[in-house]
Design a protein around this motif. Structure first.
Motif, PDB file in Angstrom:
ATOM      1  N   SER A  83       0.817  -1.207   0.000  1.00  4.03           N
ATOM      2  CA  SER A  83       0.000   0.000   0.000  1.00  4.03           C
ATOM      3  C   SER A  83       0.855   1.264   0.000  1.00  4.03           C
ATOM      4  O   SER A  83       2.088   1.208  -0.003  1.00  4.03           O
ATOM      5  N   TRP A  84       0.165   2.390   0.034  1.00  4.65           N
ATOM      6  CA  TRP A  84       0.763   3.704   0.298  1.00  4.65           C
ATOM      7  C   TRP A  84      -0.126   4.421   1.301  1.00  4.65           C
ATOM      8  O   TRP A  84      -1.325   4.126   1.408  1.00  4.65           O
ATOM      9  N   TYR A  85       0.446   5.347   2.021  1.00  5.55           N
ATOM     10  CA  TYR A  85      -0.362   6.171   2.904  1.00  5.55           C
ATOM     11  C   TYR A  85      -1.289   7.057   2.066  1.00  5.55           C
ATOM     12  O   TYR A  85      -1.049   7.323   0.883  1.00  5.55           O
ATOM     13  N   ARG A  99      -2.067   8.376   7.739  1.00  7.87           N
ATOM     14  CA  ARG A  99      -1.493   7.032   7.681  1.00  7.87           C
ATOM     15  C   ARG A  99      -2.531   5.940   7.413  1.00  7.87           C
ATOM     16  O   ARG A  99      -2.205   4.754   7.466  1.00  7.87           O
ATOM     17  N   ARG A 101      -4.669   3.750   4.775  1.00 11.16           N
ATOM     18  CA  ARG A 101      -4.274   3.234   3.460  1.00 11.16           C
ATOM     19  C   ARG A 101      -5.543   2.870   2.701  1.00 11.16           C
ATOM     20  O   ARG A 101      -6.166   1.853   2.977  1.00 11.16           O
ATOM     21  N   CYS A 106      -4.669   2.923  -3.572  1.00 12.23           N
ATOM     22  CA  CYS A 106      -3.594   1.955  -3.814  1.00 12.23           C
ATOM     23  C   CYS A 106      -3.771   1.206  -5.132  1.00 12.23           C
ATOM     24  O   CYS A 106      -2.800   0.892  -5.819  1.00 12.23           O
ATOM     25  N   LYS A 153     -10.715   1.096   3.530  1.00 11.62           N
ATOM     26  CA  LYS A 153      -9.301   1.305   3.846  1.00 11.62           C
ATOM     27  C   LYS A 153      -8.866   0.444   5.019  1.00 11.62           C
ATOM     28  O   LYS A 153      -9.672  -0.247   5.645  1.00 11.62           O
TER      29      LYS A 153
END
Length: 355
Positions: A83-85, A99, A101, A106, A153
Motif C-alpha cells: 500500500s501507500w499512505y 497514515r 491506506r 492503492c 481502507k
C-alpha cells in the motif's frame, strides 16, 4: 519544456489549442518535485490516486520521462504490505499526514502503469512495475467483502474498514481490469483477480445496498460508468437519470447536491464517462463549459460557487488539470487513453455465480 508540437494530440476545438495544452502540461510539470512526486500543488499534500492522474496527463503530452519518474516514486515508497499512505505533505515520503491506506488510492497504480506502457511500449518499465502492481492489488483484494464490494481502507494500526464506497469500488474495478490487461500482456494469468473483478462489477451494477449511501455526490452517479461496471445503454440510462440534478448547463457539474458549487475535476470525469458510452457530443459540451475555470497560467481552479460568482477554493490542482487533459485526450483519439478508459476495451473478469 513541452512544445506545441507535442501537444497537437490535445487540440479540441472550443476546449484547448495546442499552445493552451502546452501551458497546462507545463503547469502540472511545475508542480512535480525533483524526486518525481506530484502533490496537488507545491506545499499541499500528495495522495497516490491524484499523483497517478497527473502522471497519466503528462503521458498524454509525451512527457514520458516525467510520468515514469512519478511511477518510480511510487515504487520506491510502497509500503511492505503493498500500500501507500493516503497523504504525504508536499509529496515528501518521510512526512505522511494521513497514515490510513485507502483501497482505491492503492489500486490506481495499475491504471497508470498500463496507460504508460500503452503510451510508450516500454517493456522494461512493465517488468520493473509488475511487482508493484501485484503487491498493490493483493493489498486491495484483502479488503474485498463477501458481496464483492471493496472495504474503504485500513487504519494505521491495520484495522480494516469494511464499509464500502461506491465511487472508490468503481475506481478499484477499473484498476483491476487494467491489472488484468497487464497480466494478459505478461502471459501470467490471475484467476483470483478475474473472479474479484467479476464479483465487484456485479455488486456495483446490481447491488447499491452494499455501499454506503453517498448518493448526494455526483461521483457516485457517474463513477460506475467511468469505472466500466455499467456500460452501453445501461450507462447512458444511468447518466441521463440524474442529469438535471447534477449538471448546471454552461457551468459544469455539481460536486454534491444541492450545493451551488461546480467543480472542474468532476466535470472532466463526467465527460470521460459520457465519451465511454458514446455520448461524445455531451462530453464536449461539458468540457467547453468548464473553460470558465481555466486560469491565465493554463491551470484550472478547483471549483466555482455560482450563487456568489466566486472561485472557491482558490487553488489550482495538478489533478484537476490532469483530468481535463485525459478527457481531451480520449475525445481526441489518443490511443493509450482510449484503451484505458474505453469501457469495453479491457478484460471484464469472470461473471460471478453467487455474488
Amino acid at each position: 519544456m513541452t512544445s506545441p508540437e507535442r501537444t497537437e494530440r490535445l487540440i479540441l476545438p472550443g476546449v484547448l489549442t495546442a499552445e493552451q495544452a502546452r501551458q497546462t502540461v507545463a503547469g502540472i510539470a511545475a508542480g512535480q518535485r525533483e524526486d518525481g512526486a506530484i502533490p496537488w500543488f507545491r506545499g499541499h499534500h500528495l495522495d497516490p490516486w491524484d499523483h497517478v492522474e497527473a502522471a497519466m496527463a503528462l503521458d498524454t503530452a509525451g512527457e514520458h520521462d516525467r510520468a515514469e519518474a512519478a511511477y518510480d516514486w511510487l515504487a520506491r515508497h510502497q509500503l511492505p504490505d503493498g500500500s501507500w499512505y493516503a497523504a504525504y505533505q508536499d509529496g515528501d515520503a518521510t512526512a505522511p499526514t494521513d497514515r490510513g491506506r485507502e483501497s482505491n488510492f492503492c489500486a490506481y497504480v495499475a491504471v497508470g502503469v498500463w496507460h504508460h506502457y500503452l503510451a510508450t511500449g516500454d517493456e522494461a518499465f512493465v517488468e520493473r512495475m509488475w511487482p508493484v502492481v501485484t503487491a498493490a492489488v493483493e493489498f486491495v483484494l484483502e479488503l474485498q467483502q463477501p458481496g464483492g464490494q471493496i472495504g474503504w481502507k485500513r487504519e494505521d494500526d491495520g484495522t480494516p474498514v469494511t464499509d464500502a464506497l461506491l465511487t472508490g469500488s468503481s475506481s478499484v474495478h477499473h484498476a483491476l481490469r487494467c491489472a488484468l490487461a497487464l497480466a494478459e500482456h505478461r502471459e501470467e494469468p490471475q484467476p483470483d483477480w478475474e473472479l474479484a473483478a467479476g464479483c465487484l462489477g456485479h455488486a456495483i451494477a446490481h447491488h447499491p445496498e452494499r455501499f454506503l449511501d453517498k448518493s448526494r455526490y455526483s461521483m457516485d452517479w457517474y463513477y460506475p460508468v467511468l469505472g466500466g461496471a455499467v456500460t452501453g445503454q445501461a450507462g447512458r440510462d444511468r447518466l441521463r437519470e440524474r442529469w438535471d440534478e447534477f449538471v448546471v448547463p454552461g457551468l459544469g457539474v455539481r460536486c454534491v447536491v444541492p450545493n451551488p458549487w461546480v467543480t472542474g475535476g468532476e466535470s472532466a470525469e463526467l465527460a470521460l464517462a459520457l465519451w465511454a458510452v458514446g455520448e461524445s457530443d455531451r462530453a464536449l459540451d461539458v468540457l467547453r463549459w468548464i473553460g470558465h475555470l481555466r486560469a491565465d497560467n493554463g491551470m484550472y481552479w478547483t471549483g466555482y460557487v455560482f450563487t456568489d460568482e466566486a472561485v472557491w477554493p482558490r487553488e489550482q490542482t495538478t489533478w484537476t488539470a490532469g483530468s481535463v487533459l485525459l478527457a481531451v485526450a480520449a475525445l481526441g483519439g489518443d490511443e493509450a487513453t482510449v484503451q484505458v478508459f474505453g469501457g469495453e476495451r479491457l478484460p471484464l473478469g469472470l461473471a460471478p455465480d453467487c455474488c
